[in-house]
Enzyme design. Structure first.
Site: not given
Length: 372
Positions: A135, A214, A239, A291
């Site tokens: 990321s 996302e 998410d 994460g």
């Protein structure tokens, strides 16, 4: 499972570099480390809540409060045979998922160690190696993002996730495609920074062959995401909107997404993560593990859950050395091949706690025992 003592420690670990998202910038990871002692074994868990309530409503302080006042007393209140008992015990307490997850994760580690099996095996994992991505946060310039992408590709990471926000989006994705080509496995993470008024931007991003976009819209939305998904060929990944398996079921039925990101802390623990995994697998919806800039303890839990079969998209569990000069586990979580991590076969999370590092980073601690 006899629980003899629970320790909570607040740690502050300096990151090797500033990490920025649409929520803000982070240079120090402030989090809680949980140690559950029972029958000569210690299980470890980690709270991924941040000091500020910008990702969700929880913070480091609220997690400590909930554990001390409600969750730890519940754990001591009745016998626990399996980690799933923890999930049922905590069910009457609404939300506070990151607080629940930190304790439940430590119980899962303790249980696995007492059984002499790896956490991955206890969860039903089937893989010995997992593919991982990286990321990349928002940088001051597109050029700096490109430099980080170049290093990530050199390290062999299997997926590149870049953070975007209004005013720093299309030009970033375009720059990556122009520099590195269309074959780079690329996704954009918006962290709820957009609305349906940004539809033109979403349609521009739709041209670049992304694995997913996302959480482009509001953190609590599944309705507008369904409207947006109907206008895009790129899968939307949810998410922040998914807190449990029921949220996932509704989102799938509405057509709000084509992919779901499972973050153990966000959904309340490993037991609920498994439920979401199984539900998505039955509906043909791939999942991956997001994460939260975890230390080695949280990173090890991510590795374990990612060994389940429907985690078919590389997660965000990059190597420890990307984030920390000194992690709190030994050895650190490191790549065993380009873009791959080994799933530990040792009991529990498969890593030892580096007590010297914990002592270096700890700023507060407390210990709790059952009432006699």
């Amino acid at each position: 499972m006899k629980l003899e003592r629970i320790e909570v420690q607040q740690l502050q670990m300096p990151l090797r570099f500033r990490f920025e998202t649409s929520f803000g910038s982070t240079t120090i990871k402030d989090f809680l480390l949980i140690s559950v002692h029972g029958e000569g074994v210690v299980g470890y868990g980690e709270s991924v809540a941040m000091p500020t309530p910008f990702y969700n409503e929880e913070t480091t302080e609220t997690v400590w409060y909930m554990m001390e006042k409600f969750l730890i007393p519940k754990l001591f209140s009745q016998p626990i045979e399996t980690p799933e008992d923890v999930d049922r015990l905590f069910a009457p307490i609404r939300r506070n998922n990151m607080a629940k997850s930190a304790l439940e994760g430590a119980i899962w580690d303790l249980y696995s160690k007492q059984k002499g099996i790896s956490l991955a095996k206890a969860l039903g994992g089937t893989r010995s190696l997992i593919d991982v991505g990286i990321s990349i946060g928002i940088e001051p310039t597109v050029g700096e993002v490109l430099q980080r992408v170049e290093r990530a590709l050199a390290d062999g990471y299997k997926k590149i996730k870049v953070k975007i926000k209004p005013g720093f989006d299309v030009q970033v994705i375009q720059g990556i495609r122009e520099r590195f080509g269309d074959s780079v496995p690329l996704m954009a993470d918006a962290n709820s920074a957009y609305t349906m008024e940004h539809l033109d931007i979403m349609k521009e991003l739709d041209q670049y062959g992304l694995i997913m976009i996302e959480q482009p819209l509001a953190h609590d939305d599944i309705i507008d995401h369904a409207k947006l998904q109907a206008q895009l060929k790129t899968p939307i990944c949810l998410d922040e909107s998914i807190h449990n398996a029921e949220d996932a079921r509704k989102a799938i039925e509405l057509g709000s997404c084509g992919i779901i990101n499972i973050k153990i802390g966000r959904v309340g623990g490993l037991t609920e993560s498994k439920r979401i995994h199984d539900l998505c697998e039955s509906h043909g919806i791939p999942v991956w593990c997001g994460g939260m800039v975890e230390s080695g303890v949280g990173r090890a839990h991510n590795v374990a859950i990612t060994s389940l079969p429907n985690f078919t998209i590389p997660g965000d569990t990059a190597a420890s050395s990307r984030y920390w000069d000194l992690d709190i586990i030994e050895p650190g979580v490191e790549l065993v091949a380009p873009g791959q991590l080994a799933v530990p076969e040792q009991p529990g999370i498969g890593y030892a706690l580096n007590q010297q590092a914990v002592g270096k980073y700890a700023v507060r601690s407390a210990s709790y025992r059952p009432e006699k």
